[in-house]
Write a protein that holds these residues in place. Sequence first.
Motif, PDB file in Angstrom:
ATOM      1  N   GLN A 263      11.350 -34.718  -9.647  1.00 16.05           N
ATOM      2  CA  GLN A 263      10.619 -34.663  -8.383  1.00 16.05           C
ATOM      3  C   GLN A 263       9.159 -35.060  -8.546  1.00 16.05           C
ATOM      4  OE1 GLN A 263      11.967 -33.772  -5.274  1.00 16.05           O
ATOM      5  NE2 GLN A 263      13.858 -34.034  -6.410  1.00 16.05           N
ATOM      6  N   LYS A 264       8.622 -34.845  -9.754  1.00 20.34           N
ATOM      7  CA  LYS A 264       7.218 -35.128 -10.042  1.00 20.34           C
ATOM      8  C   LYS A 264       7.096 -35.384 -11.527  1.00 20.34           C
ATOM      9  CE  LYS A 264       2.726 -32.953 -10.318  1.00 20.34           C
ATOM     10  NZ  LYS A 264       2.177 -31.767 -10.903  1.00 20.34           N
ATOM     11  N   GLY A 265       6.309 -36.379 -11.904  1.00 26.86           N
ATOM     12  CA  GLY A 265       6.056 -36.632 -13.312  1.00 26.86           C
ATOM     13  C   GLY A 265       6.991 -37.675 -13.901  1.00 26.86           C
ATOM     14  N   SER A 266       7.052 -37.686 -15.234  1.00 26.10           N
ATOM     15  CA  SER A 266       7.903 -38.646 -15.933  1.00 26.10           C
ATOM     16  C   SER A 266       8.343 -38.065 -17.270  1.00 26.10           C
ATOM     17  CB  SER A 266       7.171 -39.972 -16.147  1.00 26.10           C
ATOM     18  OG  SER A 266       6.021 -39.782 -16.938  1.00 26.10           O
ATOM     19  N   VAL A 267       9.416 -38.641 -17.800  1.00 22.49           N
ATOM     20  CA  VAL A 267       9.996 -38.160 -19.056  1.00 22.49           C
ATOM     21  C   VAL A 267      10.334 -39.348 -19.955  1.00 22.49           C
ATOM     22  CG1 VAL A 267      10.992 -36.128 -17.919  1.00 22.49           C
ATOM     23  CG2 VAL A 267      12.407 -38.174 -18.234  1.00 22.49           C
ATOM     24  N   GLU A 268      10.481 -39.065 -21.238  1.00 19.82           N
ATOM     25  CA  GLU A 268      10.954 -40.061 -22.190  1.00 19.82           C
ATOM     26  C   GLU A 268      12.305 -39.597 -22.732  1.00 19.82           C
ATOM     27  OE1 GLU A 268      10.087 -41.683 -26.678  1.00 19.82           O
ATOM     28  OE2 GLU A 268       8.369 -41.009 -25.502  1.00 19.82           O
ATOM     29  N   VAL A 269      13.262 -40.514 -22.752  1.00 15.33           N
ATOM     30  CA  VAL A 269      14.579 -40.263 -23.345  1.00 15.33           C
ATOM     31  C   VAL A 269      14.549 -40.927 -24.716  1.00 15.33           C
ATOM     32  CG1 VAL A 269      17.065 -40.553 -23.077  1.00 15.33           C
ATOM     33  CG2 VAL A 269      15.612 -40.368 -21.038  1.00 15.33           C
ATOM     34  N   PHE A 270      14.966 -40.172 -25.755  1.00  6.84           N
ATOM     35  CA  PHE A 270      14.918 -40.700 -27.113  1.00  6.84           C
ATOM     36  C   PHE A 270      16.017 -40.091 -27.985  1.00  6.84           C
ATOM     37  CE2 PHE A 270      12.452 -36.833 -27.245  1.00  6.84           C
ATOM     38  CZ  PHE A 270      12.726 -36.276 -28.482  1.00  6.84           C
ATOM     39  N   LYS A 271      16.261 -40.723 -29.108  1.00  3.35           N
ATOM     40  CA  LYS A 271      17.178 -40.211 -30.126  1.00  3.35           C
ATOM     41  C   LYS A 271      16.435 -40.166 -31.454  1.00  3.35           C
ATOM     42  CE  LYS A 271      21.552 -41.000 -30.533  1.00  3.35           C
ATOM     43  NZ  LYS A 271      22.157 -39.738 -30.163  1.00  3.35           N
ATOM     44  N   MET A 272      16.786 -39.184 -32.265  1.00  2.00           N
ATOM     45  CA  MET A 272      16.286 -39.125 -33.633  1.00  2.00           C
ATOM     46  C   MET A 272      17.388 -39.679 -34.516  1.00  2.00           C
ATOM     47  SD  MET A 272      13.207 -37.985 -33.527  1.00  2.00           S
ATOM     48  CE  MET A 272      12.861 -37.644 -35.235  1.00  2.00           C
ATOM     49  N   GLU A 273      17.075 -40.768 -35.233  1.00  4.74           N
ATOM     50  CA  GLU A 273      18.045 -41.409 -36.113  1.00  4.74           C
ATOM     51  C   GLU A 273      17.402 -41.630 -37.470  1.00  4.74           C
ATOM     52  OE1 GLU A 273      20.660 -43.940 -32.924  1.00  4.74           O
ATOM     53  OE2 GLU A 273      18.762 -44.826 -33.567  1.00  4.74           O
ATOM     54  N   GLN A 274      17.993 -41.030 -38.492  1.00  2.31           N
ATOM     55  CA  GLN A 274      17.483 -41.138 -39.855  1.00  2.31           C
ATOM     56  C   GLN A 274      16.011 -40.750 -39.934  1.00  2.31           C
ATOM     57  OE1 GLN A 274      18.518 -45.151 -40.948  1.00  2.31           O
ATOM     58  NE2 GLN A 274      20.676 -44.618 -41.234  1.00  2.31           N
ATOM     59  N   GLY A 275      15.663 -39.681 -39.232  1.00  3.58           N
ATOM     60  CA  GLY A 275      14.304 -39.170 -39.248  1.00  3.58           C
ATOM     61  C   GLY A 275      13.311 -39.966 -38.427  1.00  3.58           C
ATOM     62  N   ARG A 276      13.781 -40.952 -37.692  1.00  5.93           N
ATOM     63  CA  ARG A 276      12.898 -41.784 -36.861  1.00  5.93           C
ATOM     64  C   ARG A 276      13.229 -41.591 -35.390  1.00  5.93           C
ATOM     65  NH1 ARG A 276      13.335 -47.675 -38.894  1.00  5.93           N
ATOM     66  NH2 ARG A 276      11.957 -47.928 -37.115  1.00  5.93           N
ATOM     67  N   ARG A 277      12.193 -41.568 -34.591  1.00  4.15           N
ATOM     68  CA  ARG A 277      12.352 -41.421 -33.140  1.00  4.15           C
ATOM     69  C   ARG A 277      12.571 -42.800 -32.532  1.00  4.15           C
ATOM     70  NH1 ARG A 277       8.753 -37.386 -29.636  1.00  4.15           N
ATOM     71  NH2 ARG A 277       9.186 -38.131 -27.545  1.00  4.15           N
ATOM     72  N   THR A 278      13.709 -42.962 -31.827  1.00  3.13           N
ATOM     73  CA  THR A 278      14.039 -44.226 -31.179  1.00  3.13           C
ATOM     74  C   THR A 278      13.920 -44.061 -29.663  1.00  3.13           C
ATOM     75  OG1 THR A 278      15.572 -44.805 -32.954  1.00  3.13           O
ATOM     76  CG2 THR A 278      15.823 -45.987 -30.882  1.00  3.13           C
ATOM     77  N   PHE A 279      13.004 -44.812 -29.065  1.00  2.00           N
ATOM     78  CA  PHE A 279      12.787 -44.781 -27.615  1.00  2.00           C
ATOM     79  C   PHE A 279      13.996 -45.399 -26.912  1.00  2.00           C
ATOM     80  CE2 PHE A 279      11.536 -47.141 -23.828  1.00  2.00           C
ATOM     81  CZ  PHE A 279      10.892 -46.174 -23.083  1.00  2.00           C
ATOM     82  N   LEU A 280      14.492 -44.713 -25.870  1.00  2.00           N
ATOM     83  CA  LEU A 280      15.605 -45.238 -25.074  1.00  2.00           C
ATOM     84  C   LEU A 280      15.186 -45.599 -23.658  1.00  2.00           C
ATOM     85  CD1 LEU A 280      18.443 -42.786 -26.208  1.00  2.00           C
ATOM     86  CD2 LEU A 280      17.976 -45.106 -27.047  1.00  2.00           C
ATOM     87  N   ALA A 281      14.365 -44.739 -23.022  1.00  2.00           N
ATOM     88  CA  ALA A 281      13.978 -45.008 -21.635  1.00  2.00           C
ATOM     89  C   ALA A 281      12.821 -44.107 -21.210  1.00  2.00           C
ATOM     90  CB  ALA A 281      15.157 -44.764 -20.702  1.00  2.00           C
ATOM     91  N   LYS A 282      12.084 -44.596 -20.217  1.00  2.00           N
ATOM     92  CA  LYS A 282      11.102 -43.780 -19.517  1.00  2.00           C
ATOM     93  C   LYS A 282      11.616 -43.654 -18.093  1.00  2.00           C
ATOM     94  CE  LYS A 282       6.351 -43.517 -17.939  1.00  2.00           C
ATOM     95  NZ  LYS A 282       5.038 -44.172 -17.871  1.00  2.00           N
ATOM     96  N   LEU A 283      11.726 -42.415 -17.614  1.00  2.00           N
ATOM     97  CA  LEU A 283      12.249 -42.155 -16.273  1.00  2.00           C
ATOM     98  C   LEU A 283      11.217 -41.371 -15.480  1.00  2.00           C
ATOM     99  CD1 LEU A 283      15.853 -41.087 -17.323  1.00  2.00           C
ATOM    100  CD2 LEU A 283      15.109 -43.335 -16.557  1.00  2.00           C
ATOM    101  N   SER A 284      11.234 -41.570 -14.161  1.00  2.00           N
ATOM    102  CA  SER A 284      10.264 -40.882 -13.309  1.00  2.00           C
ATOM    103  C   SER A 284      10.932 -40.427 -12.014  1.00  2.00           C
ATOM    104  CB  SER A 284       9.065 -41.788 -13.045  1.00  2.00           C
ATOM    105  OG  SER A 284       9.478 -42.976 -12.421  1.00  2.00           O
ATOM    106  N   VAL A 285      10.128 -40.160 -11.021  1.00  4.03           N
ATOM    107  CA  VAL A 285      10.579 -39.585  -9.754  1.00  4.03           C
ATOM    108  C   VAL A 285      11.811 -40.314  -9.211  1.00  4.03           C
ATOM    109  CG1 VAL A 285       9.918 -39.136  -7.360  1.00  4.03           C
ATOM    110  CG2 VAL A 285       8.274 -38.753  -9.206  1.00  4.03           C
TER     111      VAL A 285
END
Length: 87
Positions: A27-49
């Motif tokens: 409803q307000k703001g934004s989030v990041e969707v990610f996975k941790m793979e082999q100790g590394r953060r992999t960005f998947l998506a940025k989602l918002s309202v």
Amino acid sequence: MFEQKFFKKGDLIIEDGSTEENAYLIQKGSVEVFKMEQGRRTFLAKLSVGNVIGEMCLLTGEAHSASVVALEDTGVNTISREHFELM
């Protein structure tokens, strides 16, 4: 039926592998969707309202396949699997 929740910037909303059966409508703001793979953060998506997160776990009952973190103060409407099925 819907419950409002608020998350501060940096709060983990969904953890990869968790089995919480809720979906969240941003409803307000934004989030990041990610996975941790082999100790590394992999960005998947940025989602918002207007975007929904956690819906697949709600529908299938399977564990979450990614993590979601608030990029800024974020407000959501959440619905549980129980309430979803009643609708």
